[in-house]
Motif scaffolding. Structure first.
Motif, PDB file in Angstrom:
ATOM      1  N   GLU A  68       0.820  -1.212   0.000  1.00 55.12           N
ATOM      2  CA  GLU A  68       0.000   0.000   0.000  1.00 55.12           C
ATOM      3  C   GLU A  68       0.858   1.267   0.000  1.00 55.12           C
ATOM      4  O   GLU A  68       0.464   2.286  -0.562  1.00 55.12           O
ATOM      5  N   LEU A  69       2.035   1.199   0.620  1.00 56.61           N
ATOM      6  CA  LEU A  69       2.921   2.363   0.692  1.00 56.61           C
ATOM      7  C   LEU A  69       4.046   2.311  -0.343  1.00 56.61           C
ATOM      8  O   LEU A  69       4.594   3.339  -0.719  1.00 56.61           O
ATOM      9  N   VAL A  70       4.388   1.108  -0.776  1.00 50.90           N
ATOM     10  CA  VAL A  70       5.446   0.918  -1.771  1.00 50.90           C
ATOM     11  C   VAL A  70       4.856   0.053  -2.894  1.00 50.90           C
ATOM     12  O   VAL A  70       5.085  -1.148  -2.965  1.00 50.90           O
ATOM     13  N   PRO A  71       4.056   0.685  -3.774  1.00 51.82           N
ATOM     14  CA  PRO A  71       3.361  -0.092  -4.790  1.00 51.82           C
ATOM     15  C   PRO A  71       4.240  -0.610  -5.920  1.00 51.82           C
ATOM     16  O   PRO A  71       3.851  -1.524  -6.649  1.00 51.82           O
ATOM     17  N   GLU A  72       5.442  -0.051  -6.070  1.00 56.05           N
ATOM     18  CA  GLU A  72       6.292  -0.475  -7.176  1.00 56.05           C
ATOM     19  C   GLU A  72       7.743  -0.565  -6.744  1.00 56.05           C
ATOM     20  O   GLU A  72       8.279   0.364  -6.128  1.00 56.05           O
ATOM     21  N   VAL A  73       8.373  -1.688  -7.069  1.00 53.04           N
ATOM     22  CA  VAL A  73       9.804  -1.869  -6.864  1.00 53.04           C
ATOM     23  C   VAL A  73      10.387  -2.253  -8.213  1.00 53.04           C
ATOM     24  O   VAL A  73      10.037  -3.292  -8.777  1.00 53.04           O
ATOM     25  N   ASP A  74      11.256  -1.397  -8.733  1.00 49.55           N
ATOM     26  CA  ASP A  74      11.868  -1.606 -10.045  1.00 49.55           C
ATOM     27  C   ASP A  74      13.375  -1.738  -9.851  1.00 49.55           C
ATOM     28  O   ASP A  74      14.110  -0.762  -9.960  1.00 49.55           O
ATOM     29  N   VAL A  75      13.813  -2.954  -9.526  1.00 48.49           N
ATOM     30  CA  VAL A  75      15.232  -3.181  -9.264  1.00 48.49           C
ATOM     31  C   VAL A  75      16.073  -2.870 -10.500  1.00 48.49           C
ATOM     32  O   VAL A  75      17.060  -2.129 -10.401  1.00 48.49           O
ATOM     33  N   PRO A  76      15.722  -3.396 -11.692  1.00 43.98           N
ATOM     34  CA  PRO A  76      16.544  -3.064 -12.870  1.00 43.98           C
ATOM     35  C   PRO A  76      16.574  -1.562 -13.167  1.00 43.98           C
ATOM     36  O   PRO A  76      17.586  -1.036 -13.618  1.00 43.98           O
ATOM     37  N   GLY A  77      15.475  -0.862 -12.885  1.00 48.56           N
ATOM     38  CA  GLY A  77      15.405   0.580 -13.119  1.00 48.56           C
ATOM     39  C   GLY A  77      16.019   1.406 -12.002  1.00 48.56           C
ATOM     40  O   GLY A  77      16.143   2.629 -12.110  1.00 48.56           O
ATOM     41  N   GLY A  78      16.372   0.753 -10.885  1.00 47.92           N
ATOM     42  CA  GLY A  78      17.040   1.437  -9.793  1.00 47.92           C
ATOM     43  C   GLY A  78      16.162   2.336  -8.953  1.00 47.92           C
ATOM     44  O   GLY A  78      16.633   3.316  -8.381  1.00 47.92           O
ATOM     45  N   ARG A  79      14.855   1.995  -8.852  1.00 43.19           N
ATOM     46  CA  ARG A  79      13.984   2.868  -8.060  1.00 43.19           C
ATOM     47  C   ARG A  79      12.834   2.108  -7.419  1.00 43.19           C
ATOM     48  O   ARG A  79      12.481   1.013  -7.848  1.00 43.19           O
ATOM     49  N   ILE A  80      12.296   2.732  -6.380  1.00 46.45           N
ATOM     50  CA  ILE A  80      11.049   2.279  -5.779  1.00 46.45           C
ATOM     51  C   ILE A  80      10.101   3.469  -5.800  1.00 46.45           C
ATOM     52  O   ILE A  80      10.530   4.620  -5.760  1.00 46.45           O
ATOM     53  N   VAL A  81       8.817   3.172  -5.899  1.00 46.88           N
ATOM     54  CA  VAL A  81       7.803   4.226  -5.905  1.00 46.88           C
ATOM     55  C   VAL A  81       7.034   4.151  -4.592  1.00 46.88           C
ATOM     56  O   VAL A  81       6.610   3.070  -4.175  1.00 46.88           O
ATOM     57  N   LEU A  82       6.889   5.312  -3.949  1.00 53.40           N
ATOM     58  CA  LEU A  82       6.171   5.411  -2.675  1.00 53.40           C
ATOM     59  C   LEU A  82       4.848   6.117  -2.881  1.00 53.40           C
ATOM     60  O   LEU A  82       4.763   7.077  -3.646  1.00 53.40           O
ATOM     61  N   ASP A  83       3.830   5.625  -2.182  1.00 52.40           N
ATOM     62  CA  ASP A  83       2.523   6.282  -2.148  1.00 52.40           C
ATOM     63  C   ASP A  83       2.198   6.537  -0.680  1.00 52.40           C
ATOM     64  O   ASP A  83       1.354   5.874  -0.088  1.00 52.40           O
ATOM     65  N   PRO A  84       2.904   7.519  -0.087  1.00 54.30           N
ATOM     66  CA  PRO A  84       2.786   7.726   1.360  1.00 54.30           C
ATOM     67  C   PRO A  84       1.509   8.461   1.744  1.00 54.30           C
ATOM     68  O   PRO A  84       1.024   9.307   0.994  1.00 54.30           O
ATOM     69  N   PRO A  85       0.963   8.148   2.913  1.00 57.45           N
ATOM     70  CA  PRO A  85      -0.175   8.928   3.401  1.00 57.45           C
ATOM     71  C   PRO A  85       0.326  10.323   3.790  1.00 57.45           C
ATOM     72  O   PRO A  85       1.523  10.512   4.018  1.00 57.45           O
ATOM     73  N   PRO A  86      -0.567  11.299   3.851  1.00 62.26           N
ATOM     74  CA  PRO A  86      -0.147  12.653   4.234  1.00 62.26           C
ATOM     75  C   PRO A  86       0.623  12.645   5.557  1.00 62.26           C
ATOM     76  O   PRO A  86       0.210  12.013   6.519  1.00 62.26           O
TER      77      PRO A  86
END
Length: 170
Positions: free
Chosen positions: A145-163
């Motif tokens: 819910e807070l880390v909807p995407e982990v892109d290891v080859p792309g070198g990033r994680i995407v966060l969807d943090p609550p306010p």
């Protein structure tokens, strides 16, 4: 990257066996006869396992060339390591080794850069430790819910943090 899989404890018996403080989820893949492990002490390793057994719930190992209690006691406190390259894939697309996450850039769903994954804590809940700009440290629970995407080859994680989650360290 070298990863810790165990630490040598006290000697057991007189034949050179040592107790191992296991630091891996898969000891059967690391501690088997013929397996060779690196060590954190120069001149001590690599150590090759000559015998393995479980005694009273503890893993006991005898390394080749360690024939008595005195030699076994000299190994006490030595950390046992493997190379991260030796780890196979987890087999689960939603499961990651810590070393795969460390160093990834963390961005929000809006594209704002938050920081870099500096560590992964394993307590009641897995938590990502982010090194944020200005020397701040941000802790983010590692849940979908807070880390909807982990892109290891792309070198990033995407966060969807609550306010407010990312503002707590300000």
């Amino acid at each position: 990257m070298r990863l810790v899989v165990g630490r040598i404890g006290r000697a057991h018996g007189i034949r050179g066996d040592v107790a191992i403080d296991v630091r891996t989820d898969t000891p059967e893949e690391r501690f088997f006869v013929g397996s060779t492990l690196e060590t954190d002490r120069p001149g001590t390793g690599p150590l090759t396992i000559g015998a393995v057994r479980v005694h009273s719930g503890r893993l006991l190992v005898r390394f080749k060339g360690v024939a008595d209690r005195t030699a076994a006691e000299e190994l006490r406190g030595t950390t046992l390591l493997i190379d991260s390259e030796d780890l196979g894939p987890t087999g689960d697309p939603d499961e990651f080794h810590d070393h795969e996450l460390i160093g990834l850039t963390a961005v929000t769903t809006d594209g704002e850069e938050v920081g870099t994954v500096d560590d992964v804590l394993h307590h009641a809940q897995d938590v990502l430790v982010l090194a944020a700009p200005g020397g701040r440290e941000v802790l983010v629970p590692f849940v979908v819910e807070l880390v909807p995407e982990v892109d290891v080859p792309g070198g990033r994680i995407v966060l969807d943090p609550p306010p407010g989650l990312l503002d707590l360290a300000d």
